[in-house]
Design a protein around this motif. Sequence first.
Motif, mmCIF file in Angstrom:
data_model
loop_
_atom_site.group_PDB
_atom_site.id
_atom_site.type_symbol
_atom_site.label_atom_id
_atom_site.label_comp_id
_atom_site.label_asym_id
_atom_site.label_seq_id
_atom_site.Cartn_x
_atom_site.Cartn_y
_atom_site.Cartn_z
ATOM 1 N N ALA A 12 16.979 94.186 53.582
ATOM 2 C CA ALA A 12 16.893 92.845 52.995
ATOM 3 C C ALA A 12 15.972 92.820 51.790
ATOM 4 O O ALA A 12 16.181 92.033 50.852
ATOM 5 C CB ALA A 12 16.412 91.850 54.045
ATOM 6 N N LEU A 13 14.954 93.669 51.772
ATOM 7 C CA LEU A 13 14.026 93.714 50.645
ATOM 8 C C LEU A 13 14.708 94.191 49.362
ATOM 9 O O LEU A 13 14.171 94.009 48.269
ATOM 10 C CB LEU A 13 12.849 94.638 50.962
ATOM 11 C CG LEU A 13 11.872 94.149 52.042
ATOM 12 C CD1 LEU A 13 10.808 95.202 52.313
ATOM 13 C CD2 LEU A 13 11.220 92.836 51.624
ATOM 14 N N HIS A 14 15.895 94.812 49.505
ATOM 15 C CA HIS A 14 16.636 95.288 48.343
ATOM 16 C C HIS A 14 17.656 94.264 47.848
ATOM 17 O O HIS A 14 18.416 94.543 46.919
ATOM 18 C CB HIS A 14 17.388 96.578 48.686
ATOM 19 C CG HIS A 14 16.508 97.741 49.011
ATOM 20 N ND1 HIS A 14 15.830 97.842 50.205
ATOM 21 C CD2 HIS A 14 16.199 98.854 48.307
ATOM 22 C CE1 HIS A 14 15.150 98.982 50.219
ATOM 23 N NE2 HIS A 14 15.353 99.603 49.082
ATOM 24 N N GLU A 19 14.043 89.497 42.259
ATOM 25 C CA GLU A 19 12.776 89.923 42.862
ATOM 26 C C GLU A 19 12.932 91.315 43.464
ATOM 27 O O GLU A 19 13.087 91.478 44.671
ATOM 28 C CB GLU A 19 12.333 88.934 43.941
ATOM 29 C CG GLU A 19 10.929 89.174 44.466
ATOM 30 C CD GLU A 19 10.535 88.191 45.554
ATOM 31 O OE1 GLU A 19 9.451 88.376 46.130
ATOM 32 O OE2 GLU A 19 11.308 87.257 45.837
ATOM 33 N N PRO A 20 12.926 92.345 42.615
ATOM 34 C CA PRO A 20 13.115 93.702 43.132
ATOM 35 C C PRO A 20 11.980 94.127 44.049
ATOM 36 O O PRO A 20 10.851 93.636 43.939
ATOM 37 C CB PRO A 20 13.146 94.554 41.860
ATOM 38 C CG PRO A 20 12.393 93.762 40.855
ATOM 39 C CD PRO A 20 12.688 92.328 41.168
ATOM 40 N N LEU A 21 12.290 95.025 44.960
ATOM 41 C CA LEU A 21 11.282 95.601 45.838
ATOM 42 C C LEU A 21 10.402 96.539 45.012
ATOM 43 O O LEU A 21 10.884 97.540 44.474
ATOM 44 C CB LEU A 21 11.954 96.379 46.970
ATOM 45 C CG LEU A 21 11.043 97.265 47.832
ATOM 46 C CD1 LEU A 21 9.993 96.428 48.553
ATOM 47 C CD2 LEU A 21 11.866 98.082 48.816
ATOM 48 N N LEU A 22 9.124 96.208 44.882
ATOM 49 C CA LEU A 22 8.160 97.096 44.240
ATOM 50 C C LEU A 22 7.621 98.018 45.323
ATOM 51 O O LEU A 22 6.909 97.574 46.229
ATOM 52 C CB LEU A 22 7.027 96.310 43.594
ATOM 53 C CG LEU A 22 5.916 97.146 42.936
ATOM 54 C CD1 LEU A 22 6.481 98.053 41.848
ATOM 55 C CD2 LEU A 22 4.822 96.245 42.373
ATOM 56 N N LEU A 23 7.990 99.286 45.233
ATOM 57 C CA LEU A 23 7.685 100.231 46.294
ATOM 58 C C LEU A 23 6.615 101.217 45.852
ATOM 59 O O LEU A 23 6.896 102.158 45.097
ATOM 60 C CB LEU A 23 8.960 100.982 46.696
ATOM 61 C CG LEU A 23 8.900 101.820 47.962
ATOM 62 C CD1 LEU A 23 8.648 100.941 49.189
ATOM 63 C CD2 LEU A 23 10.196 102.596 48.144
ATOM 64 N N ALA A 168 25.652 106.080 51.022
ATOM 65 C CA ALA A 168 24.300 105.775 50.549
ATOM 66 C C ALA A 168 24.077 104.264 50.522
ATOM 67 O O ALA A 168 24.942 103.504 50.096
ATOM 68 C CB ALA A 168 24.079 106.361 49.162
ATOM 69 N N ASP A 169 22.892 103.853 50.970
ATOM 70 C CA ASP A 169 22.546 102.432 50.988
ATOM 71 C C ASP A 169 21.975 101.972 49.658
ATOM 72 O O ASP A 169 22.008 100.780 49.330
ATOM 73 C CB ASP A 169 21.522 102.166 52.091
ATOM 74 C CG ASP A 169 22.058 102.557 53.454
ATOM 75 O OD1 ASP A 169 22.922 101.853 53.977
ATOM 76 O OD2 ASP A 169 21.609 103.598 53.980
ATOM 77 N N GLY A 170 21.413 102.901 48.902
ATOM 78 C CA GLY A 170 20.852 102.609 47.595
ATOM 79 C C GLY A 170 21.002 103.835 46.721
ATOM 80 O O GLY A 170 21.185 104.950 47.224
ATOM 81 N N VAL A 171 20.941 103.652 45.394
ATOM 82 C CA VAL A 171 21.026 104.785 44.464
ATOM 83 C C VAL A 171 19.829 104.744 43.525
ATOM 84 O O VAL A 171 19.374 103.672 43.116
ATOM 85 C CB VAL A 171 22.342 104.774 43.671
ATOM 86 C CG1 VAL A 171 23.514 105.095 44.597
ATOM 87 C CG2 VAL A 171 22.584 103.447 42.961
ATOM 88 N N PHE A 172 19.329 105.918 43.187
ATOM 89 C CA PHE A 172 18.073 106.052 42.457
ATOM 90 C C PHE A 172 18.299 106.940 41.237
ATOM 91 O O PHE A 172 18.812 108.057 41.372
ATOM 92 C CB PHE A 172 17.043 106.669 43.405
ATOM 93 C CG PHE A 172 15.646 106.802 42.857
ATOM 94 C CD1 PHE A 172 15.187 106.036 41.811
ATOM 95 C CD2 PHE A 172 14.759 107.701 43.447
ATOM 96 C CE1 PHE A 172 13.899 106.148 41.320
ATOM 97 C CE2 PHE A 172 13.463 107.831 42.983
ATOM 98 C CZ PHE A 172 13.033 107.056 41.910
#
Length: 269
Positions: A12-14, A19-23, A168-172
Motif C-alpha cells: 500500500a505504501l507504493h 506521495e511516493p514511498l521514501l525508503l 515483480a511487484d515493483g521495478v527499480f
Amino acid sequence: MTAEPAVTSFAALHHRPGEPLLLPNAWDHASAAALAARGFPAIATTSLAVAAALGLPDGEAATREDTVRLALTLGSGPYLLSIDAEDGFSDDPDEVAALARQLWAVGAVGVNLEDGLGPAGRHAAKIAAVKAAVPELFVNARTDTYWSGDGDERDTLRRLDAYQEAGADGVFVPGLTDPERIAALVRRTAAPLNVLYSPTGPTLARLAGLGVRRVSLGSLLYRRALGAALDAVADIAAGRAPGGTTPSYADVRALERSVSVSRSANSTG
C-alpha cells in the motif's frame, strides 16, 4: 505481527498518488532503529554498506549469510523491512527462492533483486521462483541498464516487461535521473516505478509529480555517515569543534535497548 497485514501495508505504501514511498537504507541495527525513531514506516538495507563494513566486495555474492544475519537482526523491528539481496547471490532460481523463504521467515516483507545486466530471462526466472515460493514477499526487480549500462531505452523496457510478466511487484531503475525518461517509464510500466534519489537529480516533490511510487536512498546515508566522520576528525585536527548532528552516548544506548523491546513485543503479539 502477522505476515499478511505487513506485506499488505508495504504494498500500500507504493500506491499513494503524489506521495511516493521514501525508503531510507540502513546497514545495521543502530541505523535502522534511528531511522525508525524518525518515523519512517519502512526501511531497506544497502548491500554496499553491508559489504563495505565487512571488507567484502559488493555485487559479487560475497555477503549472502551476512545479509541473512542482518535480516534476522532487523526483522523484529517496528518497521516494514525490505532486504537488498544483490542478484539473489546465485544464478539458480531455486537457490534464490530458498533465500527468499529465509528472509520472509525472519521478518522481511520485501526484497530487492538486481539483474546486473545479466540475461533478462534468467532474472525473470528468479523472480518467478521467488513469487512461487513466497507469494506475499514484495519483489522489487532492478535493472542496471542506467546504473552500469548505457541507458538503452529499448533494453530497459524489454527487461522491465519480462520482470513484470514474471510477477515483480515493483521495478527499480537506479541511475535514471532525466525527468522526461522517468515520466515515460511511469506511463509504460504497470508496476510501481522505483528510482534512486540523487542529490543532483530531481527533488522528491518533482519525482512525486512525475508519478514515481518509490524513492530509495541506496548507499547515500552510509556514504554520508563516512563523510561526516572524516569531516569531524578533520575539524578536530584543525582545532575546530565538529559540526553536524551528534547523538549522545545515551541516545545510542537507547537504540541498543529498542531491539530487545521490539523482539519482546513481537514474541508476545
